[in-house]
Structures are given as structure tokens and as C-alpha cells.
Design a protein around this motif. Structure first.
Motif, mmCIF file in Angstrom:
data_model
loop_
_atom_site.group_PDB
_atom_site.id
_atom_site.type_symbol
_atom_site.label_atom_id
_atom_site.label_comp_id
_atom_site.label_asym_id
_atom_site.label_seq_id
_atom_site.Cartn_x
_atom_site.Cartn_y
_atom_site.Cartn_z
ATOM 1 N N MET A 1 -59.050 -4.935 -67.940
ATOM 2 C CA MET A 1 -58.965 -3.360 -68.428
ATOM 3 C C MET A 1 -59.869 -3.101 -69.291
ATOM 4 O O MET A 1 -60.405 -3.965 -70.144
ATOM 5 N N SER A 2 -60.490 -1.793 -69.041
ATOM 6 C CA SER A 2 -61.668 -1.567 -69.907
ATOM 7 C C SER A 2 -61.199 -1.102 -71.406
ATOM 8 O O SER A 2 -59.947 -1.032 -71.699
ATOM 9 N N GLU A 3 -62.064 -1.228 -72.219
ATOM 10 C CA GLU A 3 -61.802 -1.037 -73.798
ATOM 11 C C GLU A 3 -61.193 0.283 -74.049
ATOM 12 O O GLU A 3 -61.866 1.307 -73.388
ATOM 13 N N GLY B 1 -58.198 3.103 -84.486
ATOM 14 C CA GLY B 1 -57.213 2.762 -83.517
ATOM 15 C C GLY B 1 -56.556 4.003 -82.831
ATOM 16 O O GLY B 1 -56.750 5.011 -83.321
ATOM 17 N N PRO B 2 -55.879 3.858 -81.963
ATOM 18 C CA PRO B 2 -55.225 4.929 -81.177
ATOM 19 C C PRO B 2 -54.166 5.689 -82.047
ATOM 20 O O PRO B 2 -53.583 5.114 -82.798
ATOM 21 N N ALA B 3 -54.401 7.116 -82.168
ATOM 22 C CA ALA B 3 -53.274 7.904 -82.900
ATOM 23 C C ALA B 3 -52.156 7.819 -82.536
ATOM 24 O O ALA B 3 -51.675 8.062 -81.624
ATOM 25 N N HIS B 4 -51.079 7.933 -83.396
ATOM 26 C CA HIS B 4 -49.702 7.725 -83.138
ATOM 27 C C HIS B 4 -48.902 8.701 -83.938
ATOM 28 O O HIS B 4 -47.604 8.948 -83.868
#
Ligand code: SF4
Ligand code: SF4
Ligand code: SF4
Ligand code: FES
Lengths: 316, 143
Positions: free
Chosen positions: B1-3, B130-133
Motif C-alpha cells: 500500500m502506498s504511503e 497523522g490522519p485527522a479524526h
């Protein structure tokens, strides 16, 4: 603060008869304990309805917005600051106001009293100065006011009105130094995750009744952002993200305008500590800009002026 | 999987940083492509609501950039904006949103290299966060 009632009635009667004001905004006794009603009196004969005690916690500044006549109004330390902010924001002219200043030692937090008595019905609550008498069930207790003060009153920095035309009663001692709210101190040492969790836990039970907004004298926008639909900044359902967004933006709109009067918090039907975010921004405004709202009618509000050397270190 | 690659909403003032972005492109300076650029007439036009709207729509980061203080095309727009952003930043901190998600800079139309360098810095910082949540408005769930 006891003994103000007579003087207030006398002043209202005098101002109305001499036609110095067209109406007088104060409180009259409510039908349930610990809730007095705001009242606008224009007939001097009715001035005897006016009363004052430590249950006059709604913010009267709400009722001057957009008025065209000359208004007499009672103002504690915080209410006087709200009036000043409304003057700064052109919601009323200073000349239209006749402010009767009331040095204030704090309002009773009715939720705390109700909690103490649980299911026992409170019949009456009478202010006696440093104490107050609660008649509940078949007995009467005398409680110390200091133990039941509203949270905002505990940290109040301006008990005495700064702007007034006439003052009633003796000045109350203000704290020597600025008191940082306990919960502000506590959150300073929290991690981001802990703060988020706290924010979520505190505000997600909100039912979006907007009583907090309606109780706030600084919330007078003809169309509040929550009612805007193009663009729609926040959804109207009770979706948690929407609820949190409402509280976030409400607090931001009060930055540099809130006087920590506590009216929002008292209005909440489910006891959400609504001041959680606004009191933090008040502390920030004080720390970053040395600014406190409503101290001088000639000053501009916090976000309506700037200095060339304002804080800039977060810009790359 | 790509970054994982962050989505970054970038609001740029037409008179300076937007020009700098253009200049960086014309000079073929390499910078990452995670930015969705929105052009506004002045940083003074930016309401904190817009920044919040970006987060609500799922942006992992937001980057605001305009003219240096003193160089605003409308003379003082960015001075007012600076105070507004200061209070917004403070409030985001109080609710626990990672500071690395929101960036501000002053970049003039002549500073193409600064634009490219800042872009890299912003990406690196948002990647760390990191990804927002938080505060993301998801579709209503039917249960
Ligand atoms: S929350 Fe904001 S938009 Fe709504 S009434 Fe208050 S200041 Fe106006
Ligand atoms: S936000 Fe609450 S504490 Fe602040 S001025 Fe409005 S009602 Fe008073
Ligand atoms: S008064 Fe309480 S329940 Fe109503 S909108 Fe405000 S915080 Fe929510
Ligand atoms: S015109 Fe660029 S910040 Fe105002």
C-alpha cells in the motif's frame, strides 16, 4: 447586597418621575425560588415591584440592545462591562443609558442548592448577606453564600461596576491579582488527547436549545451562524460534530467580548459548564494582549484593533 | 500500500503568497502536491469559520498565508487577521486539536523559494500529526 432594594426603588421612582429615563430595567420577584424575573418598568408607581438579591443572575444588558429610548438599568461589575461592550459595538449609545452601579459580591448558584436538596422541594430562599436561608421540606437551613457562589463569581476580578452614572452601596474588595480559573490551570497540563476527550465529554450532551446563546448579551446577531444555510457552517441536527462545532464557534465569537457574567451557564437546562471555552479565551486575551473586555467605552473591542507588534511568533 | 498522503487546505492571499506559489511553479521549484489552494483577496477575508469548515470536511491540515505585516494590499487586513488567528489557535489548543495541523506564514510574491520550503515544512508537520479524526462531519448513520 441586602438593603439595595429600597435604594433601587427610590432611584427608579426618581428617574422615571423626573423623566431622566423612559424606562427602568431591573428585577422583580419570580414565582419559583432563586429565579427572579427581569422587568422593564415605565410607570413610577410600579417601581415598588423592583427587588434585588443574590438571585438576580440573568444579564440585564440583554434588554438594552437596539432600544431607541433612554434607559435606566441596574448593573453589577460584569453587567456594566457588557453594557460598555455594547456601546463599543454600537448597539446602544452611552447617552441613552443611565447606569445604576451595584457593587456585587456574587450570585447564588441555584444548581448547587438544588443538588444539595435532591428530591426535597425548596419552598423559599432568602438572601441574608453573607448567608442565605433555605426553607425546604419542613425545615429551614442557613447556608454560607461563599459555599454556593456561582463558578464565575468565585473568580470575578471586577465586582464593582467601572462605568456608571450613580452607584448604590459600598464597594466590594476585588482580588489583588488576577485569579486563573482552576479548570484552566488543570487543562494546561493535559495532553491534546485528554483535552479533546474532555471537550467531547463536556459538550456532547448538549441538546442545542440555544438558551446559552439567548441568555448572552453579546449574542445579538440578527442571523446567528447556526441559522445560516448558505453556506451552512454547522448542521442543525444533534450530530456530535455539529454540537461541538456550535460550541467552538460560539466561544470564538465571544473572544474579547465575554465578561464571564455566567448567564450562559445558568441558562443551560442540563447544567453544561458552558463557560469552559469562553473563560479560557478570556484568560488568553488577558495573557497575550493584556486585554479585558468592557473596561472603557472609548476602547475598541479586542478583535477590532491591532498593534504593529502583536504576537507574531507562530507565523513562518 | 502506498504511503498515506495528507490533504491540506491552503488559503492564500491573492496579492502575495498566491503570486509566490505561481513564481515557484514558473521557476520549476519542486514542492509536494497535497495542497488544495483557495485564493482570497486578503488574509483579512479569512473567517475562522472557513478554517473550521476545512477541518469539518476532512482536511488533515490547513495552511494560511498572506502578505508580510506592513505589506498588505489593503494596508491593515493582515493585522486584524493576525489577532483573529491568534484567538483561533488558542481555542484549537483548548479543545485538543494538534497544533501541527494549522500553519500560518507571511510570504511575498517575490519569495518563490520560501513558498516551496514552507510547503515542505507544512507537509512534514501535518504528516507527523497523522490522519485527522476530530471534528469531521461524517454522513448520518442509519441504524
Ligand atoms: S454565537 Fe456568534 S453568530 Fe451566534 S449570536 Fe452569538 S455572536 Fe452571533
Ligand atoms: S458567553 Fe456567557 S459568561 Fe460570557 S458574556 Fe456571554 S453569557 Fe456572559
Ligand atoms: S443551554 Fe445548554 S443544552 Fe442549550 S444549547 Fe447551550 S449548552 Fe446546549
Ligand atoms: S492583501 Fe495580502 S494579506 Fe491583505
Amino acid at each position: 447586597m441586602t438593603g439595595y432594594t429600597e435604594k433601587i426603588r427610590e432611584a427608579a421612582k426618581r428617574l422615571l418621575t423626573e423623566k431622566k429615563v423612559d424606562c427602568f430595567i431591573g428585577f422583580r420577584k419570580g414565582s419559583v425560588p432563586m429565579v427572579n424575573y427581569p422587568v422593564i418598568v415605565s410607570d413610577p408607581a410600579k417601581a415598588d415591584e423592583l427587588i434585588w438579591d443574590a438571585n438576580c443572575a440573568m444579564n440585564l444588558a440583554n434588554y438594552v440592545i437596539g432600544r431607541k429610548d433612554k434607559v435606566g438599568i441596574l448593573a453589577t461589575g460584569c453587567v456594566a462591562r457588557n453594557l460598555v461592550t455594547l456601546v463599543q459595538e454600537n448597539q446602544i449609545k452611552r447617552e441613552q443609558l443611565y447606569i445604576i452601579g451595584l457593587p456585587c459580591s456574587g450570585m447564588i448558584d441555584k444548581s448547587q442548592v438544588i443538588d444539595k436538596y435532591g428530591d426535597v422541594e425548596i419552598v423559599s430562599v432568602i438572601d441574608k448577606g453573607d448567608t442565605f436561608a433555605v426553607e425546604a421540606g419542613d425545615k429551614t437551613d442557613v447556608l454560607k453564600k461563599a459555599d454556593f457562589l456561582s463558578r464565575n463569581c468565585k473568580i470575578c476580578a471586577h465586582h464593582n461596576p467601572i462605568e456608571y452614572d450613580e452607584i448604590i452601596g459600598d464597594k466590594v474588595a476585588d482580588p489583588e491579582t488576577y485569579i486563573k480559573p482552576e479548570d484552566v490551570k488543570k487543562s494546561e497540563s493535559m495532553s491534546d488527547a485528554e483535552r479533546w476527550e474532555f471537550f467531547e465529554k463536556t459538550f456532547s450532551p448538549c441538546i442545542r436549545c440555544y438558551a446559552c446563546r439567548n441568555a448572552c448579551p453579546m449574542c445579538y446577531c440578527p442571523t446567528c451562524f447556526v441559522d445560516e444555510s448558505r453556506p451552512q457552517w454547522v448542521g442543525k441536527s444533534s450530530d456530535e460534530t455539529d454540537t461541538l462545532t456550535f460550541h467552538f464557534l460560539r466561544a470564538l465569537h465571544l473572544a474579547g467580548r465575554c465578561t464571564d457574567c455566567g448567564a450562559c451557564e445558568r441558562a443551560c437546562p442540563i447544567d453544561i459548564p458552558v463557560r469552559y471555552l469562553t473563560s479560557r479565551l478570556n484568560a488568553d486575551a488577558k495573557e497575550i494582549y493584556g486585554f479585558e473586555s468592557g473596561l472603557d467605552p472609548k476602547m475598541r473591542p479586542l478583535l477590532d484593533h491591532y498593534k504593529l507588534d502583536d504576537l507574531n511568533d507562530f507565523f513562518k | 500500500m502506498s504511503e498515506w498522503e495528507p490533504k491540506i487546505v491552503t488559503i492564500l492571499c491573492n496579492w502575495c503568497t498566491y503570486g509566490a506559489a505561481d513564481l515557484a511553479g514558473v521557476n520549476r521549484l519542486q514542492y509536494p502536491t497535497n495542497f488544495k489552494v483557495i485564493r482570497v483577496p486578503c488574509t483579512g477575508r479569512i473567517s475562522p469559520k472557513m478554517i473550521l469548515a476545512a477541518f469539518r470536511s476532512g482536511a488533515d491540515g490547513v495552511w494560511i498565508s498572506g502578505c508580510h505585516p506592513g505589506d498588505c494590499h489593503y494596508i491593515e487586513g493582515n493585522f486584524y487577521a493576525r489577532r483573529r488567528f491568534t484567538m483561533l489557535k488558542a481555542l484549537l489548543k483548548h479543545v485538543g486539536i494538534d497544533e501541527r495541523r494549522l500553519h500560518f506564514s507571511w510570504i511575498s510574491a517575490a519569495e518563490g523559494p520560501k513558498f516551496a520550503a514552507t510547503a515542505k515544512e507544512v507537509i512534514a508537520s501535518v504528516k507527523q500529526a497523522g490522519p485527522a479524526h476530530q471534528l469531521i462531519k461524517t454522513k448520518a448513520q442509519v441504524i
